[in-house]
Design a protein around this motif. Structure first.
Motif, mmCIF file in Angstrom:
data_model
loop_
_atom_site.group_PDB
_atom_site.id
_atom_site.type_symbol
_atom_site.label_atom_id
_atom_site.label_comp_id
_atom_site.label_asym_id
_atom_site.label_seq_id
_atom_site.Cartn_x
_atom_site.Cartn_y
_atom_site.Cartn_z
ATOM 1 N N PHE A 122 0.840 -1.195 0.000
ATOM 2 C CA PHE A 122 0.000 0.000 0.000
ATOM 3 C C PHE A 122 0.876 1.246 0.000
ATOM 4 O O PHE A 122 1.935 1.260 0.629
ATOM 5 N N THR A 123 0.424 2.278 -0.690
ATOM 6 C CA THR A 123 1.089 3.578 -0.610
ATOM 7 C C THR A 123 0.097 4.577 -0.028
ATOM 8 O O THR A 123 -1.107 4.499 -0.283
ATOM 9 N N GLN A 124 0.634 5.486 0.758
ATOM 10 C CA GLN A 124 -0.217 6.489 1.380
ATOM 11 C C GLN A 124 -0.489 7.592 0.378
ATOM 12 O O GLN A 124 0.426 8.137 -0.246
ATOM 13 N N GLU A 125 -1.751 7.911 0.216
ATOM 14 C CA GLU A 125 -2.179 8.998 -0.660
ATOM 15 C C GLU A 125 -3.094 9.892 0.163
ATOM 16 O O GLU A 125 -4.277 9.612 0.289
ATOM 17 N N GLY A 126 -2.510 10.922 0.738
ATOM 18 C CA GLY A 126 -3.263 11.767 1.662
ATOM 19 C C GLY A 126 -3.508 10.997 2.941
ATOM 20 O O GLY A 126 -2.576 10.476 3.545
ATOM 21 N N ASP A 127 -4.780 10.876 3.328
ATOM 22 C CA ASP A 127 -5.086 10.148 4.567
ATOM 23 C C ASP A 127 -5.561 8.717 4.304
ATOM 24 O O ASP A 127 -5.983 8.029 5.222
ATOM 25 N N VAL A 128 -5.494 8.269 3.048
ATOM 26 C CA VAL A 128 -5.891 6.893 2.741
ATOM 27 C C VAL A 128 -4.699 6.113 2.186
ATOM 28 O O VAL A 128 -3.707 6.688 1.746
ATOM 29 N N TYR A 129 -4.827 4.802 2.241
ATOM 30 C CA TYR A 129 -3.803 3.910 1.708
ATOM 31 C C TYR A 129 -4.349 3.202 0.477
ATOM 32 O O TYR A 129 -5.411 2.572 0.535
ATOM 33 N N ALA A 130 -3.645 3.350 -0.630
ATOM 34 C CA ALA A 130 -4.048 2.744 -1.889
ATOM 35 C C ALA A 130 -3.266 1.455 -2.113
ATOM 36 O O ALA A 130 -2.032 1.434 -1.978
ATOM 37 N N LEU A 131 -3.972 0.402 -2.460
ATOM 38 C CA LEU A 131 -3.341 -0.876 -2.770
ATOM 39 C C LEU A 131 -2.747 -0.785 -4.169
ATOM 40 O O LEU A 131 -3.452 -0.480 -5.125
ATOM 41 N N ASN A 132 -1.429 -1.034 -4.292
ATOM 42 C CA ASN A 132 -0.829 -0.950 -5.617
ATOM 43 C C ASN A 132 -0.102 -2.212 -6.053
ATOM 44 O O ASN A 132 0.404 -2.275 -7.164
ATOM 45 N N ALA A 133 -0.058 -3.240 -5.209
ATOM 46 C CA ALA A 133 0.535 -4.515 -5.614
ATOM 47 C C ALA A 133 -0.027 -5.626 -4.737
ATOM 48 O O ALA A 133 -0.222 -5.432 -3.539
ATOM 49 N N ALA A 134 -0.282 -6.770 -5.367
ATOM 50 C CA ALA A 134 -0.804 -7.927 -4.634
ATOM 51 C C ALA A 134 -0.191 -9.193 -5.220
ATOM 52 O O ALA A 134 -0.140 -9.368 -6.433
ATOM 53 N N LEU A 135 0.277 -10.051 -4.326
ATOM 54 C CA LEU A 135 0.872 -11.324 -4.716
ATOM 55 C C LEU A 135 0.201 -12.435 -3.920
ATOM 56 O O LEU A 135 0.098 -12.353 -2.694
ATOM 57 N N ARG A 136 -0.253 -13.485 -4.621
ATOM 58 C CA ARG A 136 -0.881 -14.641 -3.960
ATOM 59 C C ARG A 136 0.032 -15.848 -4.112
ATOM 60 O O ARG A 136 0.456 -16.187 -5.214
ATOM 61 N N GLU A 137 0.320 -16.483 -2.985
ATOM 62 C CA GLU A 137 1.095 -17.711 -2.983
ATOM 63 C C GLU A 137 0.272 -18.765 -2.244
ATOM 64 O O GLU A 137 -0.539 -18.427 -1.385
ATOM 65 N N VAL A 138 0.490 -20.032 -2.599
ATOM 66 C CA VAL A 138 -0.242 -21.115 -1.950
ATOM 67 C C VAL A 138 0.719 -22.154 -1.412
ATOM 68 O O VAL A 138 1.840 -22.311 -1.897
ATOM 69 N N ARG A 139 0.259 -22.854 -0.409
ATOM 70 C CA ARG A 139 0.956 -24.025 0.133
ATOM 71 C C ARG A 139 0.005 -25.194 -0.097
ATOM 72 O O ARG A 139 -1.142 -25.175 0.345
ATOM 73 N N CYS A 140 0.490 -26.202 -0.814
ATOM 74 C CA CYS A 140 -0.353 -27.347 -1.165
ATOM 75 C C CYS A 140 -0.392 -28.370 -0.032
ATOM 76 O O CYS A 140 0.519 -28.435 0.798
ATOM 77 N N ARG A 141 -1.405 -29.168 -0.034
ATOM 78 C CA ARG A 141 -1.485 -30.290 0.888
ATOM 79 C C ARG A 141 -0.467 -31.346 0.458
ATOM 80 O O ARG A 141 -0.028 -31.373 -0.693
ATOM 81 N N ALA A 142 -0.100 -32.207 1.382
ATOM 82 C CA ALA A 142 0.893 -33.257 1.105
ATOM 83 C C ALA A 142 0.473 -34.067 -0.118
ATOM 84 O O ALA A 142 -0.671 -34.481 -0.236
ATOM 85 N N GLY A 143 1.416 -34.233 -1.042
ATOM 86 C CA GLY A 143 1.175 -34.999 -2.250
ATOM 87 C C GLY A 143 0.408 -34.265 -3.332
ATOM 88 O O GLY A 143 0.121 -34.829 -4.382
ATOM 89 N N ARG A 144 0.060 -32.991 -3.102
ATOM 90 C CA ARG A 144 -0.732 -32.228 -4.070
ATOM 91 C C ARG A 144 0.053 -31.105 -4.732
ATOM 92 O O ARG A 144 -0.507 -30.305 -5.452
ATOM 93 N N GLY A 145 1.359 -31.027 -4.455
ATOM 94 C CA GLY A 145 2.190 -29.980 -5.028
ATOM 95 C C GLY A 145 3.172 -29.468 -4.003
ATOM 96 O O GLY A 145 3.487 -30.147 -3.027
ATOM 97 N N ASP A 146 3.657 -28.255 -4.228
ATOM 98 C CA ASP A 146 4.689 -27.654 -3.374
ATOM 99 C C ASP A 146 4.130 -27.431 -1.967
ATOM 100 O O ASP A 146 3.108 -26.782 -1.786
ATOM 101 N N GLU A 147 4.832 -27.971 -0.971
ATOM 102 C CA GLU A 147 4.382 -27.816 0.408
ATOM 103 C C GLU A 147 4.969 -26.575 1.077
ATOM 104 O O GLU A 147 4.687 -26.303 2.249
#
Length: 155
Positions: A122-147
């Motif tokens: 988030f970056t501050q723009e006046g008195d509010v915070y604007a979201l400017n980047a988002a990253l989603r990562e996951v952790r898989c269950r055992a045997g279903r991918g990257d743990e």
């Protein structure tokens, strides 16, 4: 509307809703906008923040003054069913400037994804915070991918 991870928020739809709210749709009452949740992650786990920026441009809410609260709204934490949710916020000097918020949703009721980790900037723009980047990562269950957390898919 219940967020289920497959909800897509398109900028034209957000713009149409915003226009309807401004116009009042011919009604004397307030037309409330509602954020449906983040769009699906693209390549490398990056998630568009354009729709949320448009949404923020149309509302004036107390949560916009706190990156942690804004993260909760962006992710629709009120609709999530994870057993454990943690929110870690890192502020700049004296609580101003760019701020990072990491939200981890663990023990998700899903047969392949065990946890999600969202890194939001988030970056501050006046008195509010604007979201400017988002990253989603996951952790898989055992045997279903990257743990470990990664931007890959779980099987």
């Amino acid at each position: 509307m219940r967020y289920n991870g497959a909800v897509r928020v398109l900028l034209p739809l957000a713009a149409a809703l915003a226009a309807a709210a401004v116009a009042g749709c011919g009604s004397d009452g307030d037309v409330g906008l509602e954020w449906a949740g983040p769009p699906d992650a693209g390549a490398g786990g990056h998630v568009s923040t354009d729709g949320f920026a448009a949404y923020q441009g149309e509302v004036d809410e107390d949560w916009e003054r706190s990156p942690a609260l804004a993260a909760g709204v962006f992710l629709r934490l009120d609709e999530r069913t994870a057993v454990h949710t943690t929110i870690d916020a890192v502020a700049g000097p004296e609580g101003t400037g760019t701020q990072s918020v990491v939200v981890t949703l663990d023990k998700i009721p899903d047969d392949s994804v065990r946890a999600e980790r969202w890194t939001l900037r988030f970056t501050q723009e006046g008195d509010v915070y604007a979201l400017n980047a988002a990253l989603r990562e996951v952790r898989c269950r055992a045997g279903r991918g990257d743990e470990d957390f990664s931007t890959g898919l779980c099987a």
